[in-house]
Design an enzyme around this catalytic site. Structure first.
Site, PDB file in Angstrom:
ATOM      1  N   HIS A   1      -2.185  -5.501   1.593  1.00 27.44           N
ATOM      2  CA  HIS A   1      -3.471  -6.179   1.440  1.00 27.44           C
ATOM      3  C   HIS A   1      -3.206  -7.592   0.946  1.00 27.44           C
ATOM      4  O   HIS A   1      -2.261  -7.819   0.199  1.00 27.44           O
ATOM      5  CB  HIS A   1      -4.339  -5.449   0.399  1.00 27.44           C
ATOM      6  CG  HIS A   1      -5.523  -6.263  -0.042  1.00 27.44           C
ATOM      7  ND1 HIS A   1      -6.694  -6.305   0.672  1.00 27.44           N
ATOM      8  CD2 HIS A   1      -5.690  -7.104  -1.099  1.00 27.44           C
ATOM      9  CE1 HIS A   1      -7.536  -7.139   0.072  1.00 27.44           C
ATOM     10  NE2 HIS A   1      -6.946  -7.626  -1.005  1.00 27.44           N
TER      11      HIS A   1
ATOM     12  N   THR B   1      -5.216  -7.295  10.720  1.00 27.29           N
ATOM     13  CA  THR B   1      -5.524  -6.067   9.972  1.00 27.29           C
ATOM     14  C   THR B   1      -5.022  -4.831  10.724  1.00 27.29           C
ATOM     15  O   THR B   1      -4.473  -3.911  10.125  1.00 27.29           O
ATOM     16  CB  THR B   1      -7.052  -5.958   9.749  1.00 27.29           C
ATOM     17  OG1 THR B   1      -7.490  -7.142   9.086  1.00 27.29           O
ATOM     18  CG2 THR B   1      -7.409  -4.754   8.898  1.00 27.29           C
TER      19      THR B   1
ATOM     20  N   ARG C   1       2.664  -6.509   8.871  1.00 28.47           N
ATOM     21  CA  ARG C   1       1.982  -5.347   9.470  1.00 28.47           C
ATOM     22  C   ARG C   1       2.594  -4.949  10.812  1.00 28.47           C
ATOM     23  O   ARG C   1       2.588  -3.775  11.162  1.00 28.47           O
ATOM     24  CB  ARG C   1       0.491  -5.655   9.595  1.00 28.47           C
ATOM     25  CG  ARG C   1      -0.198  -5.588   8.229  1.00 28.47           C
ATOM     26  CD  ARG C   1      -1.568  -6.157   8.275  1.00 28.47           C
ATOM     27  NE  ARG C   1      -2.319  -5.888   7.061  1.00 28.47           N
ATOM     28  CZ  ARG C   1      -3.393  -6.581   6.696  1.00 28.47           C
ATOM     29  NH1 ARG C   1      -3.815  -7.573   7.438  1.00 28.47           N
ATOM     30  NH2 ARG C   1      -4.017  -6.286   5.587  1.00 28.47           N
TER      31      ARG C   1
ATOM     32  N   ASN D   1      -2.055   0.106   6.840  1.00 28.60           N
ATOM     33  CA  ASN D   1      -1.542  -1.161   7.373  1.00 28.60           C
ATOM     34  C   ASN D   1      -0.624  -1.905   6.401  1.00 28.60           C
ATOM     35  O   ASN D   1      -0.508  -3.118   6.448  1.00 28.60           O
ATOM     36  CB  ASN D   1      -2.701  -2.042   7.846  1.00 28.60           C
ATOM     37  CG  ASN D   1      -3.669  -2.386   6.734  1.00 28.60           C
ATOM     38  OD1 ASN D   1      -3.489  -1.951   5.594  1.00 28.60           O
ATOM     39  ND2 ASN D   1      -4.684  -3.182   7.034  1.00 28.60           N
TER      40      ASN D   1
ATOM     41  N   LYS E   1       0.812  -1.217   0.000  1.00 30.28           N
ATOM     42  CA  LYS E   1       0.000   0.000   0.000  1.00 30.28           C
ATOM     43  C   LYS E   1       0.852   1.276   0.000  1.00 30.28           C
ATOM     44  O   LYS E   1       2.067   1.219   0.264  1.00 30.28           O
ATOM     45  CB  LYS E   1      -0.927  -0.039   1.223  1.00 30.28           C
ATOM     46  CG  LYS E   1      -1.952  -1.185   1.159  1.00 30.28           C
ATOM     47  CD  LYS E   1      -2.924  -1.109   2.326  1.00 30.28           C
ATOM     48  CE  LYS E   1      -3.987  -2.200   2.230  1.00 30.28           C
ATOM     49  NZ  LYS E   1      -4.995  -2.099   3.311  1.00 30.28           N
TER      50      LYS E   1
ATOM     51  N   GLU F   1      -9.432 -11.196  -7.410  1.00 30.97           N
ATOM     52  CA  GLU F   1      -8.524 -10.051  -7.242  1.00 30.97           C
ATOM     53  C   GLU F   1      -7.286 -10.163  -8.135  1.00 30.97           C
ATOM     54  O   GLU F   1      -6.805  -9.163  -8.660  1.00 30.97           O
ATOM     55  CB  GLU F   1      -8.123  -9.922  -5.769  1.00 30.97           C
ATOM     56  CG  GLU F   1      -9.308  -9.523  -4.897  1.00 30.97           C
ATOM     57  CD  GLU F   1      -8.958  -9.339  -3.431  1.00 30.97           C
ATOM     58  OE1 GLU F   1      -7.771  -9.532  -3.053  1.00 30.97           O
ATOM     59  OE2 GLU F   1      -9.871  -8.983  -2.656  1.00 30.97           O
TER      60      GLU F   1
ATOM     61  N   PHE G   1     -15.635   3.562   6.804  1.00 34.27           N
ATOM     62  CA  PHE G   1     -14.263   3.938   6.454  1.00 34.27           C
ATOM     63  C   PHE G   1     -13.990   3.912   4.949  1.00 34.27           C
ATOM     64  O   PHE G   1     -12.863   4.116   4.529  1.00 34.27           O
ATOM     65  CB  PHE G   1     -13.265   3.029   7.186  1.00 34.27           C
ATOM     66  CG  PHE G   1     -13.445   1.549   6.917  1.00 34.27           C
ATOM     67  CD1 PHE G   1     -12.924   0.968   5.770  1.00 34.27           C
ATOM     68  CD2 PHE G   1     -14.125   0.742   7.819  1.00 34.27           C
ATOM     69  CE1 PHE G   1     -13.071  -0.386   5.519  1.00 34.27           C
ATOM     70  CE2 PHE G   1     -14.281  -0.617   7.581  1.00 34.27           C
ATOM     71  CZ  PHE G   1     -13.756  -1.176   6.413  1.00 34.27           C
TER      72      PHE G   1
ATOM     73  N   ARG H   1      -1.932 -14.485   4.426  1.00 31.26           N
ATOM     74  CA  ARG H   1      -2.642 -13.798   5.510  1.00 31.26           C
ATOM     75  C   ARG H   1      -1.899 -13.947   6.844  1.00 31.26           C
ATOM     76  O   ARG H   1      -1.829 -13.023   7.637  1.00 31.26           O
ATOM     77  CB  ARG H   1      -4.090 -14.290   5.608  1.00 31.26           C
ATOM     78  CG  ARG H   1      -4.912 -13.808   4.421  1.00 31.26           C
ATOM     79  CD  ARG H   1      -6.367 -14.161   4.537  1.00 31.26           C
ATOM     80  NE  ARG H   1      -7.054 -13.370   5.542  1.00 31.26           N
ATOM     81  CZ  ARG H   1      -7.441 -12.106   5.376  1.00 31.26           C
ATOM     82  NH1 ARG H   1      -7.175 -11.477   4.251  1.00 31.26           N
ATOM     83  NH2 ARG H   1      -8.076 -11.474   6.340  1.00 31.26           N
TER      84      ARG H   1
ATOM     85  N   TYR I   1     -12.458  -2.293  -3.863  1.00 37.79           N
ATOM     86  CA  TYR I   1     -13.001  -2.386  -2.500  1.00 37.79           C
ATOM     87  C   TYR I   1     -14.526  -2.270  -2.476  1.00 37.79           C
ATOM     88  O   TYR I   1     -15.099  -1.921  -1.437  1.00 37.79           O
ATOM     89  CB  TYR I   1     -12.373  -1.316  -1.613  1.00 37.79           C
ATOM     90  CG  TYR I   1     -10.964  -1.642  -1.151  1.00 37.79           C
ATOM     91  CD1 TYR I   1     -10.716  -2.758  -0.352  1.00 37.79           C
ATOM     92  CD2 TYR I   1      -9.888  -0.835  -1.503  1.00 37.79           C
ATOM     93  CE1 TYR I   1      -9.439  -3.061   0.091  1.00 37.79           C
ATOM     94  CE2 TYR I   1      -8.591  -1.135  -1.066  1.00 37.79           C
ATOM     95  CZ  TYR I   1      -8.375  -2.251  -0.272  1.00 37.79           C
ATOM     96  OH  TYR I   1      -7.108  -2.547   0.167  1.00 37.79           O
TER      97      TYR I   1
HETATM   98  P1  CMP Z   1      -7.460  -4.647   3.520  1.00 37.57           P
HETATM   99  O1  CMP Z   1      -6.952  -6.008   3.782  1.00 37.57           O
HETATM  100  O2  CMP Z   1      -6.851  -3.892   2.397  1.00 37.57           O
HETATM  101  O3  CMP Z   1      -9.045  -4.710   3.296  1.00 37.57           O
HETATM  102  C1  CMP Z   1      -9.901  -3.628   3.598  1.00 37.57           C
HETATM  103  C2  CMP Z   1      -9.191  -2.510   4.291  1.00 37.57           C
HETATM  104  O4  CMP Z   1     -10.009  -1.592   4.960  1.00 37.57           O
HETATM  105  C3  CMP Z   1      -8.332  -3.093   5.380  1.00 37.57           C
HETATM  106  O5  CMP Z   1      -7.250  -3.765   4.837  1.00 37.57           O
HETATM  107  C4  CMP Z   1      -7.990  -1.862   6.207  1.00 37.57           C
HETATM  108  O6  CMP Z   1      -6.845  -1.208   5.757  1.00 37.57           O
HETATM  109  C5  CMP Z   1      -9.205  -0.996   5.955  1.00 37.57           C
HETATM  110  N1  CMP Z   1      -9.963  -0.881   7.191  1.00 37.57           N
HETATM  111  C6  CMP Z   1     -10.575  -1.867   7.848  1.00 37.57           C
HETATM  112  N2  CMP Z   1     -11.162  -1.378   8.955  1.00 37.57           N
HETATM  113  C7  CMP Z   1     -10.895  -0.043   8.972  1.00 37.57           C
HETATM  114  C8  CMP Z   1     -11.218   1.005   9.853  1.00 37.57           C
HETATM  115  N3  CMP Z   1     -11.933   0.777  10.950  1.00 37.57           N
HETATM  116  N4  CMP Z   1     -10.781   2.240   9.553  1.00 37.57           N
HETATM  117  C9  CMP Z   1     -10.055   2.461   8.429  1.00 37.57           C
HETATM  118  N5  CMP Z   1      -9.717   1.487   7.553  1.00 37.57           N
HETATM  119  C10 CMP Z   1     -10.121   0.262   7.835  1.00 37.57           C
END
Ligand code: CMP
Length: 139
Positions: free
Chosen positions: A117, A93, A104, A114, A11, A128, A59, A87, A51
């Protein structure tokens, strides 16, 4: 064990902090094969499309803003049980909950920024990978 494909995105936060090489080294160190890779800056439409399942989440706007603010590195990974293995390598996450030795934990900042992905299921791995590497779908 089944050979699977999963999509990794390094990211914008991790790209900005010069962690592309470190994260790719962790991926390769874990024995996952990189079968396709490119660096690009996502358009708003690409990020929103990718997404889409999160569109109704509070969010979503923040997520799209973040994912489009700078370049990302998308990579198609392949290996036995690749979805779950990647994962595990990424960690939770929320980097605050990620365990030692995960991407992470090492490079994430918070739940929004984070570092990486990874696809969350075998089915989504196919979808994807196809989103960024349509030429790999039928191989
Ligand atoms: P990712 O694995 O890319 O899939 C969805 C993304 O949404 C996740 O990682 C986070 O980076 C983001 N995400 C999930 N929960 C939140 C949150 N509460 N606030 C902001 N971003 C979020």
């Amino acid at each position: 064990m089944a050979v699977e494909r999963t999509l990794s995105i390094i990211k914008p936060d991790a790209v900005e902090q010069n962690n592309i090489g470190n994260i790719l080294a962790m991926i390769q160190g874990a024995g996952l094969e990189i079968i396709g890779m490119r660096m690009l800056q996502l358009s708003r439409a690409q990020a929103e499309g990718f997404y889409e399942v999160h569109r109704d989440r509070p969010f979503f706007g923040e997520l799209v803003e973040f994912m489009t603010r700078g370049p990302v590195v998308v990579a198609a990974l392949e290996g036995d049980n690749a979805v779950a293995r990647y994962r595990t390598l990424m960690g939770a996450t929320d980097p605050a909950e990620a365990t030692e030795g995960t991407i992470r934990k090492a490079y994430g900042t918070d739940i929004g920024e984070n570092a990486c992905h990874g696809s969350d299921s075998v089915e989504n791995g196919k979808i994807e990978v196809g989103y960024f590497f349509p030429e790999y779908v039928l191989r």
